[in-house]
Design a protein around this motif. Structure first.
Motif, mmCIF file in Angstrom:
data_model
loop_
_atom_site.group_PDB
_atom_site.id
_atom_site.type_symbol
_atom_site.label_atom_id
_atom_site.label_comp_id
_atom_site.label_asym_id
_atom_site.label_seq_id
_atom_site.Cartn_x
_atom_site.Cartn_y
_atom_site.Cartn_z
ATOM 1 N N ILE A 88 -3.280 5.329 -4.321
ATOM 2 C CA ILE A 88 -4.048 4.395 -4.262
ATOM 3 C C ILE A 88 -3.536 3.513 -2.843
ATOM 4 O O ILE A 88 -2.424 3.903 -2.227
ATOM 5 N N PRO A 89 -4.679 3.349 -2.651
ATOM 6 C CA PRO A 89 -5.058 3.279 -0.604
ATOM 7 C C PRO A 89 -4.539 1.161 -0.500
ATOM 8 O O PRO A 89 -4.029 0.931 -1.604
ATOM 9 N N LEU A 90 -3.266 1.410 0.601
ATOM 10 C CA LEU A 90 -2.259 0.477 0.861
ATOM 11 C C LEU A 90 -3.590 -0.378 1.752
ATOM 12 O O LEU A 90 -4.360 -0.412 2.757
ATOM 13 N N HIS A 91 -3.403 -1.890 1.699
ATOM 14 C CA HIS A 91 -3.989 -2.927 3.012
ATOM 15 C C HIS A 91 -3.048 -3.074 3.800
ATOM 16 O O HIS A 91 -1.812 -3.529 4.489
ATOM 17 N N GLY A 92 -3.193 -2.974 5.411
ATOM 18 C CA GLY A 92 -2.141 -3.267 6.005
ATOM 19 C C GLY A 92 -2.439 -4.187 7.250
ATOM 20 O O GLY A 92 -3.654 -4.896 6.855
ATOM 21 N N THR A 93 -1.447 -4.343 7.784
ATOM 22 C CA THR A 93 -1.866 -5.768 8.348
ATOM 23 C C THR A 93 -1.728 -5.545 10.368
ATOM 24 O O THR A 93 -1.544 -4.544 10.265
ATOM 25 N N ASP A 94 -1.895 -6.614 10.742
ATOM 26 C CA ASP A 94 -2.001 -6.694 12.001
ATOM 27 C C ASP A 94 -0.894 -6.018 13.069
ATOM 28 O O ASP A 94 -1.074 -5.448 13.787
ATOM 29 N N ASP A 95 0.400 -6.350 12.332
ATOM 30 C CA ASP A 95 1.682 -5.925 12.389
ATOM 31 C C ASP A 95 2.207 -4.597 12.008
ATOM 32 O O ASP A 95 3.830 -4.187 12.236
ATOM 33 N N SER A 96 1.260 -3.774 11.197
ATOM 34 C CA SER A 96 1.308 -2.151 10.811
ATOM 35 C C SER A 96 2.377 -2.529 9.595
ATOM 36 O O SER A 96 2.805 -1.416 9.729
ATOM 37 N N THR A 97 2.443 -4.226 8.974
ATOM 38 C CA THR A 97 3.001 -3.550 7.593
ATOM 39 C C THR A 97 1.784 -3.511 6.193
ATOM 40 O O THR A 97 0.586 -3.570 6.898
ATOM 41 N N TYR A 98 2.236 -2.505 5.060
ATOM 42 C CA TYR A 98 1.219 -2.335 4.503
ATOM 43 C C TYR A 98 1.624 -2.853 2.933
ATOM 44 O O TYR A 98 3.015 -2.552 2.400
ATOM 45 N N TYR A 99 0.777 -3.341 2.687
ATOM 46 C CA TYR A 99 0.884 -3.835 0.817
ATOM 47 C C TYR A 99 0.131 -2.738 0.068
ATOM 48 O O TYR A 99 -0.666 -2.504 0.105
ATOM 49 N N LEU A 100 0.602 -3.259 -1.270
ATOM 50 C CA LEU A 100 -0.178 -2.612 -2.168
ATOM 51 C C LEU A 100 -0.329 -3.972 -3.000
ATOM 52 O O LEU A 100 -0.157 -4.867 -3.588
ATOM 53 N N ILE A 101 -1.927 -4.445 -3.132
ATOM 54 C CA ILE A 101 -3.228 -5.649 -3.271
ATOM 55 C C ILE A 101 -3.334 -5.159 -4.764
ATOM 56 O O ILE A 101 -4.050 -3.723 -5.322
ATOM 57 N N PRO A 102 -3.185 -5.767 -5.832
ATOM 58 C CA PRO A 102 -4.042 -5.270 -7.500
ATOM 59 C C PRO A 102 -5.506 -5.016 -7.228
ATOM 60 O O PRO A 102 -5.681 -4.086 -7.972
ATOM 61 N N THR A 103 -5.849 -5.071 -6.171
ATOM 62 C CA THR A 103 -7.485 -5.336 -6.140
ATOM 63 C C THR A 103 -7.578 -3.695 -5.512
ATOM 64 O O THR A 103 -8.974 -3.593 -5.706
ATOM 65 N N ALA A 104 -6.496 -3.080 -5.679
ATOM 66 C CA ALA A 104 -7.223 -1.281 -4.898
ATOM 67 C C ALA A 104 -7.062 0.119 -6.099
ATOM 68 O O ALA A 104 -6.228 -0.292 -6.916
ATOM 69 N N GLY A 105 -7.966 0.689 -5.807
ATOM 70 C CA GLY A 105 -8.915 0.724 -6.791
ATOM 71 C C GLY A 105 -7.872 2.137 -6.949
ATOM 72 O O GLY A 105 -6.592 2.504 -6.223
ATOM 73 N N ARG A 106 -7.357 3.317 -8.822
ATOM 74 C CA ARG A 106 -6.520 4.554 -8.124
ATOM 75 C C ARG A 106 -7.236 6.098 -8.411
ATOM 76 O O ARG A 106 -7.975 5.539 -8.830
ATOM 77 N N TYR A 107 -7.019 6.941 -8.064
ATOM 78 C CA TYR A 107 -7.323 7.640 -7.924
ATOM 79 C C TYR A 107 -6.206 8.936 -8.386
ATOM 80 O O TYR A 107 -5.094 8.515 -8.319
ATOM 81 N N ILE A 108 -6.983 9.627 -9.717
ATOM 82 C CA ILE A 108 -5.922 10.225 -10.797
ATOM 83 C C ILE A 108 -6.113 11.166 -10.603
ATOM 84 O O ILE A 108 -7.679 11.983 -10.560
ATOM 85 N N ILE A 109 -5.678 12.332 -10.101
ATOM 86 C CA ILE A 109 -5.522 13.623 -10.128
ATOM 87 C C ILE A 109 -4.926 14.593 -12.094
ATOM 88 O O ILE A 109 -3.758 14.412 -11.623
ATOM 89 N N THR A 110 -5.223 15.349 -13.023
ATOM 90 C CA THR A 110 -5.013 16.130 -13.653
ATOM 91 C C THR A 110 -5.365 17.802 -13.398
ATOM 92 O O THR A 110 -6.486 17.878 -13.768
ATOM 93 N N GLY A 111 -5.086 18.219 -13.582
ATOM 94 C CA GLY A 111 -4.704 19.247 -13.404
ATOM 95 C C GLY A 111 -4.139 20.027 -14.082
ATOM 96 O O GLY A 111 -4.069 20.510 -15.207
ATOM 97 N N VAL A 112 -5.604 21.404 -14.926
ATOM 98 C CA VAL A 112 -5.723 22.472 -15.886
ATOM 99 C C VAL A 112 -5.732 23.873 -15.077
ATOM 100 O O VAL A 112 -6.363 24.250 -14.565
ATOM 101 N N GLY A 113 -4.152 24.539 -15.479
ATOM 102 C CA GLY A 113 -3.934 26.280 -14.900
ATOM 103 C C GLY A 113 -3.421 25.854 -13.896
ATOM 104 O O GLY A 113 -3.674 27.317 -13.258
ATOM 105 N N CYS A 114 -3.696 25.034 -13.185
ATOM 106 C CA CYS A 114 -3.208 24.903 -11.146
ATOM 107 C C CYS A 114 -2.039 24.113 -11.780
ATOM 108 O O CYS A 114 -1.809 23.169 -11.848
ATOM 109 N N ARG A 115 -1.197 25.463 -10.285
ATOM 110 C CA ARG A 115 0.747 24.545 -10.012
ATOM 111 C C ARG A 115 0.169 23.113 -9.065
ATOM 112 O O ARG A 115 0.846 22.348 -9.575
ATOM 113 N N THR A 116 -0.880 22.750 -8.345
ATOM 114 C CA THR A 116 -1.603 22.119 -7.483
ATOM 115 C C THR A 116 -2.653 21.878 -6.781
ATOM 116 O O THR A 116 -3.326 23.011 -6.793
ATOM 117 N N CYS A 117 -2.968 20.892 -7.154
ATOM 118 C CA CYS A 117 -3.794 19.628 -7.252
ATOM 119 C C CYS A 117 -4.032 19.300 -5.547
ATOM 120 O O CYS A 117 -2.870 17.876 -4.918
#
Length: 204
Positions: A127-156
């Motif tokens: 999930i991408p974080l929202h950064g501010t000018d003072d180098s603080t990063y927030y997780l905001i509800p409007t940020a999208g989700r990227y989900i990986i599912t592996g089949v027979g793959c040890r690491t994606c």
């Protein structure tokens, strides 16, 4: 002499009246300026409050003077929140924050990433974080989700382009191994709610 005295009294009265009027105008001007300043402060406070959690946002991390990530929430708590977000049996056992390859060096894009497994298969969420000018990063509800599912793959791996996730790659491209990427809008990681459980199949 009386006329002169009366004239002087009228002039003095007029002068005092003018001073009172001027003072009244200045007070009104100061009051208006104070009201405008208060309104601006209220707006600023509202914006800050929105980022600080009222709208389900949460400060996740901050970069120190050396550019090192300083977590503001225990990683175990973040992992538990991501497990609740996925709500499908996935176990998140590793949490990290990483700058996206190819993002602007002056304003890098950071992602909150959870790595784990489900039924023996690889799973990951970013999930991408929202950064501010003072180098603080927030997780905001409007940020999208990227989900990986592996089949027979040890690491994606997440594939990035210009700081954005565009796909996924399997570590082992041998036959039968694959990774799929699902992109979903918004998130409920820190809103105190979770998506409904998938419907159960009826037994015959």
């Amino acid at each position: 002499m009386r006329a002169l005295s009366r004239l002087f009294g009228l002039l003095l009265l007029g002068l005092l009246g003018g001073l009172v009027l001027l003072s009244s105008c200045e007070t009104a001007r100061t009051s208006k300026a104070n009201d405008e300043a208060k309104q601006m402060q209220d707006l600023s406070n509202a914006a800050g409050a929105s980022l600080l959690g009222i709208a389900g946002s949460r400060q996740v991390m901050r970069l120190d003077h050396q550019g090192e990530v300083q977590y503001k929430i225990p990683q175990s708590a973040v992992a538990a929140a991501l497990i609740r977000q996925l709500h499908d049996g996935t176990v998140i056992d590793q949490v990290q924050v990483r700058a996206a390859p190819g993002s602007d060096a002056k304003q890098p894009v950071y992602y909150l990433i959870g790595l784990g497994h489900r039924n023996g298969g690889f799973r990951a969420i970013a999930i991408p974080l929202h950064g501010t000018d003072d180098s603080t990063y927030y997780l905001i509800p409007t940020a999208g989700r990227y989900i990986i599912t592996g089949v027979g793959c040890r690491t994606c791996y997440f594939d990035f382009e210009a700081g954005h996730i565009i796909g996924t790659t399997c570590e082992d491209n041998s036959g039968g191994s694959s990774c799929s990427l699902q992109v979903l809008n918004a998130n409920q990681v820190f809103t105190g709610s979770r998506p409904a459980a998938p419907p159960q199949k009826k037994r015959r």
